[in-house]
Design a protein around this motif. Structure first.
Motif, mmCIF file in Angstrom:
data_model
loop_
_atom_site.group_PDB
_atom_site.id
_atom_site.type_symbol
_atom_site.label_atom_id
_atom_site.label_comp_id
_atom_site.label_asym_id
_atom_site.label_seq_id
_atom_site.Cartn_x
_atom_site.Cartn_y
_atom_site.Cartn_z
ATOM 1 N N HIS A 1 -12.457 -0.110 -29.330
ATOM 2 C CA HIS A 1 -12.972 -1.477 -29.409
ATOM 3 C C HIS A 1 -13.758 -1.839 -28.144
ATOM 4 N N GLY A 2 -13.422 -1.216 -27.034
ATOM 5 C CA GLY A 2 -14.115 -1.482 -25.774
ATOM 6 C C GLY A 2 -15.608 -1.228 -25.855
ATOM 7 N N ALA A 3 -16.007 -0.295 -26.701
ATOM 8 C CA ALA A 3 -17.442 -0.012 -26.858
ATOM 9 C C ALA A 3 -18.171 -1.221 -27.443
ATOM 10 N N LEU A 4 -17.571 -1.857 -28.450
ATOM 11 C CA LEU A 4 -18.189 -3.043 -29.046
ATOM 12 C C LEU A 4 -18.212 -4.200 -28.043
ATOM 13 N N THR A 5 -17.146 -4.343 -27.293
ATOM 14 C CA THR A 5 -17.102 -5.412 -26.292
ATOM 15 C C THR A 5 -18.179 -5.201 -25.230
ATOM 16 N N ALA A 6 -18.349 -3.969 -24.788
ATOM 17 C CA ALA A 6 -19.371 -3.681 -23.787
ATOM 18 C C ALA A 6 -20.769 -3.948 -24.347
ATOM 19 N N LEU A 7 -21.008 -3.525 -25.583
ATOM 20 C CA LEU A 7 -22.305 -3.782 -26.209
ATOM 21 C C LEU A 7 -22.541 -5.281 -26.334
#
Length: 161
Positions: A130-136
């Protein structure tokens, strides 16, 4: 505190809508290969959430030190501010920003001890994917609002992931 989830939209569907919305705003702001990679991580997160079927709980959703007021005059008193993004969500997502700040440091164990609940291995993996979506979403929001420091933080997180 007692809480009843009255949202007719299942948490999994809400997560998918969140991912689709941010991914649709990213073209032109983020390289297409990176968007595709985040899309894969978001799909993986959705599959994990489907397996877990988590319940919504009240979440701040921006729970970081910048939203704390600490008063040490008569002991330690912590007040939390900025409830702009607060809403029911998966409990783990409320810990995400703090785990990014303390992850890999000696503070991580203290964080979970103080939180009073530790994620399972599967939940830790959900935090990572989920961290990838948050970073994006951080990069996209920052680009749309001209916040270069916030964009740099999001890009740094994407690079780390």
């Amino acid at each position: 505190l007692p809480f009843t989830d009255n949202d007719p939209l299942p948490l999994l569907d809400a997560y998918k809508q969140r991912a689709d919305t941010w991914l649709a705003r990213a073209p032109g702001l983020i390289h297409s290969d990176l968007i595709a990679w985040v899309e894969e991580r978001a799909a993986e997160t959705a599959e994990l959430l489907k397996e877990m079927n988590p319940a919504r709980v009240p979440c701040h959703r921006d729970y970081t030190a910048r939203n704390w007021l600490v008063d040490v005059a008569d002991g330690v008193k912590l007040s939390v501010i900025d409830f702009e993004h607060a809403r029911p969500d998966f409990w783990l997502f409320d810990t995400e920003k703090l785990t990014v700040e303390v992850g890999g440091t000696g503070l991580e164990n203290a964080f979970w001890q103080g939180y009073g609940k530790r994620p399972t291995d599967a939940e830790k993996y959900v935090l990572e994917t989920h961290g990838a979506l948050t970073a994006l979403s951080t990069v996209v929001w920052a680009r749309e609002h001209g916040d270069t420091a916030f964009e740099a933080a999001g890009r740094k997180r994407l690079d780390r992931l």
